[in-house]
Enzyme design. Sequence first.
Site, short mmCIF file in Angstrom:
data_model
loop_
_atom_site.label_atom_id
_atom_site.label_comp_id
_atom_site.label_asym_id
_atom_site.label_seq_id
_atom_site.Cartn_x
_atom_site.Cartn_y
_atom_site.Cartn_z
N ARG A 86 21.25 71.65 68.09
CA ARG A 86 20.14 71.51 67.14
C ARG A 86 18.84 72.09 67.68
O ARG A 86 18.09 72.74 66.96
CB ARG A 86 19.98 70.04 66.75
CG ARG A 86 18.94 69.77 65.69
CD ARG A 86 19.00 70.73 64.52
NE ARG A 86 20.31 70.86 63.92
CZ ARG A 86 20.66 71.84 63.09
NH1 ARG A 86 19.78 72.79 62.79
NH2 ARG A 86 21.86 71.90 62.58
N LYS A 121 -2.86 79.54 63.56
CA LYS A 121 -2.34 78.49 62.67
C LYS A 121 -0.86 78.25 62.96
O LYS A 121 0.02 78.61 62.19
CB LYS A 121 -2.59 78.86 61.22
CG LYS A 121 -4.07 78.95 60.87
CD LYS A 121 -4.30 79.41 59.44
CE LYS A 121 -5.80 79.50 59.14
NZ LYS A 121 -6.07 80.03 57.78
N LYS A 153 -17.25 82.22 63.72
CA LYS A 153 -16.83 82.01 62.34
C LYS A 153 -17.89 81.24 61.57
O LYS A 153 -19.02 81.08 62.04
CB LYS A 153 -15.47 81.31 62.32
CG LYS A 153 -14.40 82.04 63.15
CD LYS A 153 -13.04 81.41 63.04
CE LYS A 153 -12.43 81.71 61.69
NZ LYS A 153 -11.04 81.22 61.59
N GLU A 183 -16.85 86.90 62.21
CA GLU A 183 -16.38 86.77 60.83
C GLU A 183 -17.57 86.88 59.88
O GLU A 183 -18.61 86.25 60.11
CB GLU A 183 -15.69 85.43 60.66
CG GLU A 183 -15.27 85.10 59.24
CD GLU A 183 -14.75 83.67 59.14
OE1 GLU A 183 -13.63 83.43 59.61
OE2 GLU A 183 -15.49 82.81 58.65
N ASP A 204 -13.87 88.29 55.70
CA ASP A 204 -13.11 87.11 55.31
C ASP A 204 -13.25 86.81 53.81
O ASP A 204 -14.35 86.89 53.24
CB ASP A 204 -13.59 85.89 56.11
CG ASP A 204 -12.63 84.72 56.02
OD1 ASP A 204 -11.41 84.96 56.00
OD2 ASP A 204 -13.09 83.58 55.99
#
Length: 267
Positions: A86, A121, A153, A183, A204
């Site tokens: 697994r 992410k 950002k 950004e 962005d």
Amino acid sequence: MERFLAEDIGRGDLSTLTLPDRVVTAEIMAKQAGILAGQDLPPVIYQTLEAQATYERCVADGEWVTAGTVVGRMTTNIVTLLAGERVMLNLMQRMSGIATATHAAIETLNDPRIAILDTRKTLPGLRQFDKAAVVMGGGQNHRFGLDDAVMLKDNHWALITDLPATVRALRQQIGPTKIIEVEVENLAQLHAAVASQVDMIMIDNQAPATVRAWRQLIPTSIKVEASGGITLVTLAGYAHTGVDYLSLGYLTHSVTALDLALEIAGS
């Protein structure tokens, strides 16, 4: 890998208590079409459990497989085989799903001048696997972690009053080998980033037409990335916008595993 196995096996696999002590060969088989990734994992996982385990690769990472393709053969004790099954399949299926999604993005974009990038992410603990899978699918890696490069950002913008001064201070602290990326979400931010002579600008959450127009305002000495909510459905619109990179969060935050199975030969 030892921690992954310990989580799954615990104090022992109760389902194998009455199985005979014998060596078997099992095949890892693709159950659907896609890009294979993770061929380094079976020997590492199984040799962690049993030093004598052997693995034969039948397909290389990054190759297209179809349903029924045998991608590898594992030979080991039956108890070891089932104990590692697994963990091995879960990781390979996730990696192959990411590689397949990356390949699909490249094919859909159909613009070799633009590289497909991943993002941060990822699920904690799985980043090295996720990012390796992106490369196996034909993409490239963005920064691995916060210590790889500077990226300013929206939440940084809220605290910055003088971007050129901030960039100068950062360059003194990080040295010449780390890049600074900013950004931007509006023209004022774009002009400030250009004036600051940053290494890379991320456009962005903008439509392809806006990305194309803004790219014309950025010197060719500055690399340009577009990002923000780009999906496989909207991806083709960003072709020929002149950017260097498209970063796609969905490659790793919304993974659809590629179906693989482990079957004992002759069963």
